[in-house]
Write a protein that holds these residues in place. Structure first.
Motif, PDB file in Angstrom:
ATOM      1  N   THR A  16     -16.638  47.075  50.475  1.00  0.00           N
ATOM      2  CA  THR A  16     -17.011  48.320  49.794  1.00  0.00           C
ATOM      3  C   THR A  16     -16.847  48.185  48.291  1.00  0.00           C
ATOM      4  OG1 THR A  16     -16.311  49.595  51.719  1.00  0.00           O
ATOM      5  CG2 THR A  16     -16.535  50.792  49.646  1.00  0.00           C
ATOM      6  N   GLY A  17     -15.767  47.520  47.857  1.00  0.00           N
ATOM      7  CA  GLY A  17     -15.504  47.343  46.433  1.00  0.00           C
ATOM      8  C   GLY A  17     -15.858  45.968  45.920  1.00  0.00           C
ATOM      9  N   GLY A  18     -16.686  45.237  46.659  1.00  0.00           N
ATOM     10  CA  GLY A  18     -17.108  43.908  46.230  1.00  0.00           C
ATOM     11  C   GLY A  18     -16.117  42.810  46.558  1.00  0.00           C
ATOM     12  N   GLY A  19     -15.154  43.097  47.467  1.00  0.00           N
ATOM     13  CA  GLY A  19     -14.138  42.116  47.809  1.00  0.00           C
ATOM     14  C   GLY A  19     -14.426  41.381  49.096  1.00  0.00           C
ATOM     15  N   ASN A  20     -13.461  40.520  49.481  1.00  0.00           N
ATOM     16  CA  ASN A  20     -13.637  39.653  50.644  1.00  0.00           C
ATOM     17  C   ASN A  20     -12.686  39.955  51.794  1.00  0.00           C
ATOM     18  OD1 ASN A  20     -15.532  38.095  49.113  1.00  0.00           O
ATOM     19  ND2 ASN A  20     -13.808  37.078  48.109  1.00  0.00           N
ATOM     20  N   ALA A  21     -11.844  40.975  51.657  1.00  0.00           N
ATOM     21  CA  ALA A  21     -10.882  41.282  52.712  1.00  0.00           C
ATOM     22  C   ALA A  21     -11.461  42.304  53.681  1.00  0.00           C
ATOM     23  CB  ALA A  21      -9.582  41.805  52.103  1.00  0.00           C
ATOM     24  N   THR A  22     -10.743  42.526  54.780  1.00  0.00           N
ATOM     25  CA  THR A  22     -11.149  43.539  55.744  1.00  0.00           C
ATOM     26  C   THR A  22     -10.183  44.718  55.772  1.00  0.00           C
ATOM     27  OG1 THR A  22     -10.015  42.294  57.483  1.00  0.00           O
ATOM     28  CG2 THR A  22     -12.382  41.926  57.236  1.00  0.00           C
ATOM     29  N   GLY A  23      -9.079  44.632  55.021  1.00  0.00           N
ATOM     30  CA  GLY A  23      -8.117  45.729  55.003  1.00  0.00           C
ATOM     31  C   GLY A  23      -6.774  45.263  54.497  1.00  0.00           C
ATOM     32  N   ILE A  24      -5.712  45.776  55.105  1.00  0.00           N
ATOM     33  CA  ILE A  24      -4.352  45.400  54.743  1.00  0.00           C
ATOM     34  C   ILE A  24      -3.949  44.167  55.544  1.00  0.00           C
ATOM     35  CG2 ILE A  24      -1.940  46.147  54.676  1.00  0.00           C
ATOM     36  CD1 ILE A  24      -2.953  49.041  54.666  1.00  0.00           C
ATOM     37  N   SER A  25      -3.355  43.184  54.853  1.00  0.00           N
ATOM     38  CA  SER A  25      -2.905  41.963  55.513  1.00  0.00           C
ATOM     39  C   SER A  25      -1.382  41.921  55.585  1.00  0.00           C
ATOM     40  CB  SER A  25      -3.396  40.728  54.756  1.00  0.00           C
ATOM     41  OG  SER A  25      -4.805  40.704  54.683  1.00  0.00           O
ATOM     42  N   LEU A  26      -0.867  41.256  56.619  1.00  0.00           N
ATOM     43  CA  LEU A  26       0.561  41.025  56.778  1.00  0.00           C
ATOM     44  C   LEU A  26       0.810  39.529  56.860  1.00  0.00           C
ATOM     45  CD1 LEU A  26       3.468  42.147  57.349  1.00  0.00           C
ATOM     46  CD2 LEU A  26       2.894  41.996  59.768  1.00  0.00           C
ATOM     47  N   VAL A  27       1.789  39.072  56.068  1.00  0.00           N
ATOM     48  CA  VAL A  27       2.228  37.683  56.127  1.00  0.00           C
ATOM     49  C   VAL A  27       3.643  37.685  56.675  1.00  0.00           C
ATOM     50  CG1 VAL A  27       2.658  35.569  54.830  1.00  0.00           C
ATOM     51  CG2 VAL A  27       0.804  37.103  54.130  1.00  0.00           C
ATOM     52  N   ASP A  28       3.868  37.016  57.787  1.00  0.00           N
ATOM     53  CA  ASP A  28       5.207  36.962  58.368  1.00  0.00           C
ATOM     54  C   ASP A  28       6.121  36.081  57.519  1.00  0.00           C
ATOM     55  OD1 ASP A  28       4.754  38.588  60.699  1.00  0.00           O
ATOM     56  OD2 ASP A  28       3.577  36.928  61.532  1.00  0.00           O
ATOM     57  N   ALA A  29       7.416  36.347  57.593  1.00  0.00           N
ATOM     58  CA  ALA A  29       8.398  35.544  56.869  1.00  0.00           C
ATOM     59  C   ALA A  29       8.320  34.087  57.307  1.00  0.00           C
ATOM     60  CB  ALA A  29       9.800  36.097  57.114  1.00  0.00           C
ATOM     61  N   VAL A  43      -7.590  48.028  59.249  1.00  0.00           N
ATOM     62  CA  VAL A  43      -8.941  47.923  58.709  1.00  0.00           C
ATOM     63  C   VAL A  43      -9.295  49.241  58.031  1.00  0.00           C
ATOM     64  CG1 VAL A  43     -11.379  47.589  59.267  1.00  0.00           C
ATOM     65  CG2 VAL A  43      -9.635  46.257  60.467  1.00  0.00           C
ATOM     66  N   LEU A  44      -9.474  49.196  56.722  1.00  0.00           N
ATOM     67  CA  LEU A  44      -9.918  50.374  55.963  1.00  0.00           C
ATOM     68  C   LEU A  44     -10.505  49.886  54.653  1.00  0.00           C
ATOM     69  CD1 LEU A  44      -6.877  52.284  54.402  1.00  0.00           C
ATOM     70  CD2 LEU A  44      -6.662  50.040  55.453  1.00  0.00           C
ATOM     71  N   ASP A  45     -11.254  50.761  53.984  1.00  0.00           N
ATOM     72  CA  ASP A  45     -11.961  50.387  52.769  1.00  0.00           C
ATOM     73  C   ASP A  45     -11.022  50.328  51.573  1.00  0.00           C
ATOM     74  OD1 ASP A  45     -14.410  50.258  54.069  1.00  0.00           O
ATOM     75  OD2 ASP A  45     -14.909  52.355  53.641  1.00  0.00           O
ATOM     76  N   ASP A  46     -11.041  49.211  50.879  1.00  0.00           N
ATOM     77  CA  ASP A  46     -10.395  49.045  49.572  1.00  0.00           C
ATOM     78  C   ASP A  46      -8.968  49.576  49.489  1.00  0.00           C
ATOM     79  OD1 ASP A  46     -12.712  47.846  48.695  1.00  0.00           O
ATOM     80  OD2 ASP A  46     -13.525  49.661  47.780  1.00  0.00           O
ATOM     81  N   PRO A  47      -8.053  49.071  50.338  1.00  0.00           N
ATOM     82  CA  PRO A  47      -6.638  49.462  50.214  1.00  0.00           C
ATOM     83  C   PRO A  47      -5.996  48.699  49.055  1.00  0.00           C
ATOM     84  CG  PRO A  47      -6.865  47.862  51.970  1.00  0.00           C
ATOM     85  CD  PRO A  47      -8.260  48.133  51.459  1.00  0.00           C
ATOM     86  N   THR A  63     -12.023  54.301  46.677  1.00  0.00           N
ATOM     87  CA  THR A  63     -13.460  54.508  46.795  1.00  0.00           C
ATOM     88  C   THR A  63     -13.824  55.806  46.088  1.00  0.00           C
ATOM     89  OG1 THR A  63     -13.157  55.734  48.863  1.00  0.00           O
ATOM     90  CG2 THR A  63     -13.507  53.349  49.040  1.00  0.00           C
ATOM     91  N   ASN A  64     -15.110  56.036  45.943  1.00  0.00           N
ATOM     92  CA  ASN A  64     -15.542  57.354  45.494  1.00  0.00           C
ATOM     93  C   ASN A  64     -15.097  58.376  46.534  1.00  0.00           C
ATOM     94  OD1 ASN A  64     -16.838  56.299  43.239  1.00  0.00           O
ATOM     95  ND2 ASN A  64     -18.766  56.012  44.329  1.00  0.00           N
TER      96      ASN A  64
END
Length: 362
Positions: A16-29, A43-47, A63-64
């Motif tokens: 939506t904002g010209g990026g490459n992600a699909t939402g919020i990511s989690l990286v485990d320790a 999964v949500l737009d431009d977090p 987003t707008n």
């Protein structure tokens, strides 16, 4: 013994904002030399900005006609709880305020929103109890009551940069030691002071108190406190500004330091943080630097500058022994080690994630 990184939540721009992600990511320790691969947990737009409080995660949708979403972090997963209107266009920052409200700043529309958390949580619980698990797409069911949201509009103002300062642009909010809230207005070269409160029945209120003007053309973006003084990253002038309240209660500039040599051009400051020893870290996009300043004893002096380990450092976070830099245009979070003097070194690892804009250690 190998150094370990904590679990991380990463906000991003999506398609939506010209990026490459699909939402919020989690990286485990995990160990620095073998950081687990990020996985999408919402999964949500431009977090683009996240805030964490206990087991709650709050995310803007930049987003707008923007929105804010709340999640419960449990067992390495995010459970969607509720949504609320951001009260403006392109929300770019969210913060849990001591008043019991979530404070959201909306860049394009120049508005500030307070969302009362108690009624939002109560509404989410009642929906879940009556209907069971509700999917994120069921926005009407998850949207908080209108009376739980209050919006304030920044006064109309412009600055000398005609392209970037055509009107008020609310960027970040920060709590003050006086129980008020400051909002950085990049467009109007000002800090707006509000009192945010929540009534006994959960209705939020935003009361405008005063306007503090900063150097014309500074473009205040993010702020941090040190020894009772306020540090402001000037996105547009490349300076860190140190402000202090005078006897009248106004914030006045007592020092300012450039973070690099030469013309500003397309060099834009982004995030700023202060460590326990009085060292100040600020990221410079365009030049792709992480700059360290000494702000002890009322001063403000650059002591070091290093490559950020990628392109366009939008945000960063400090964890023991490292600085983690969300390099928006190189699709990775760089891991920079800190030496005994707190100066970052060359990146020792890259965490691949699409268009990262915010990194939050858990």
């Amino acid at each position: 013994m190998s150094a370990e990184l904590p679990s991380l939540l990463i906000g991003s721009y999506t398609a939506t904002g010209g990026g490459n992600a699909t939402g919020i990511s989690l990286v485990d320790a995990g160990p620095v030399e073998a950081v687990p691969a990020p996985r999408t947990v919402a999964v949500l737009d431009d977090p683009s900005f996240l805030a964490v409080s206990a087991d709650r995660v709050y995310a803007v949708s930049e987003t707008n006609d923007g929105a804010v979403s709340a999640f419960r972090l449990q067992g390495g997963a995010l459970e969607h709880l509720w949504d609320a209107p951001a009260g403006g266009d392109a929300p770019c920052h969210v913060r849990v305020d001591p008043s019991g409200a979530l404070v959201v700043t909306n860049y394009v529309s120049g508005t500030v929103t307070a969302i009362s958390l108690a009624p939002a949580e109560s509404h989410a619980a009642s929906v879940t109890a009556s209907d069971g698990v509700v999917l994120h797409a069921d926005a009407d069911q998850r949207s908080v009551p209108a009376e739980a949201v209050a919006v304030a509009v920044l006064p109309d103002a412009t600055g000398p940069d005609e392209d970037r300062q055509d009107g008020p642009h609310a960027h970040q909010s920060i709590a003050t030691p006086d129980g008020t809230v400051l909002v950085a207005d990049l467009g109007g070269d000002a800090l707006h002071e509000f009192r945010v409160s929540v009534s006994a029945d959960g209705v939020p209120d935003i009361e405008a108190l005063r306007v503090h003007h900063v150097t014309p053309g500074a473009g205040p973006r993010h702020m941090a406190w040190i020894d009772g003084d306020l540090l402001v990253a000037g996105e547009l002038d490349g300076h860190v500004h140190r402000l202090r309240r005078d006897h009248s209660g106004s914030f006045v500039t007592i020092a300012a330091a450039p973070t690099f040599d030469g013309a500003v051009g397309e060099s834009l400051l982004s995030h700023i943080e202060v460590d326990e020893a009085g060292r100040v870290y600020v990221a410079v996009r365009g030049r792709d630097l992480l700059v360290v300043l000494d702000a002890r004893d009322g001063g403000l002096v650059v002591v070091g500058s290093v490559p950020c380990g990628g392109v366009w450092p939008r945000h960063f976070a400090r964890v023991p022994g490292f600085v983690l830099v969300a390099n928006q245009m190189s699709d990775a979070v760089a891991v920079l080690p800190l030496d005994t003097e707190g100066v970052p070194g060359e990146a020792v690892a890259q965490i691949p994630v699409g268009t990262p804009t915010c990194v939050v250690p858990l």
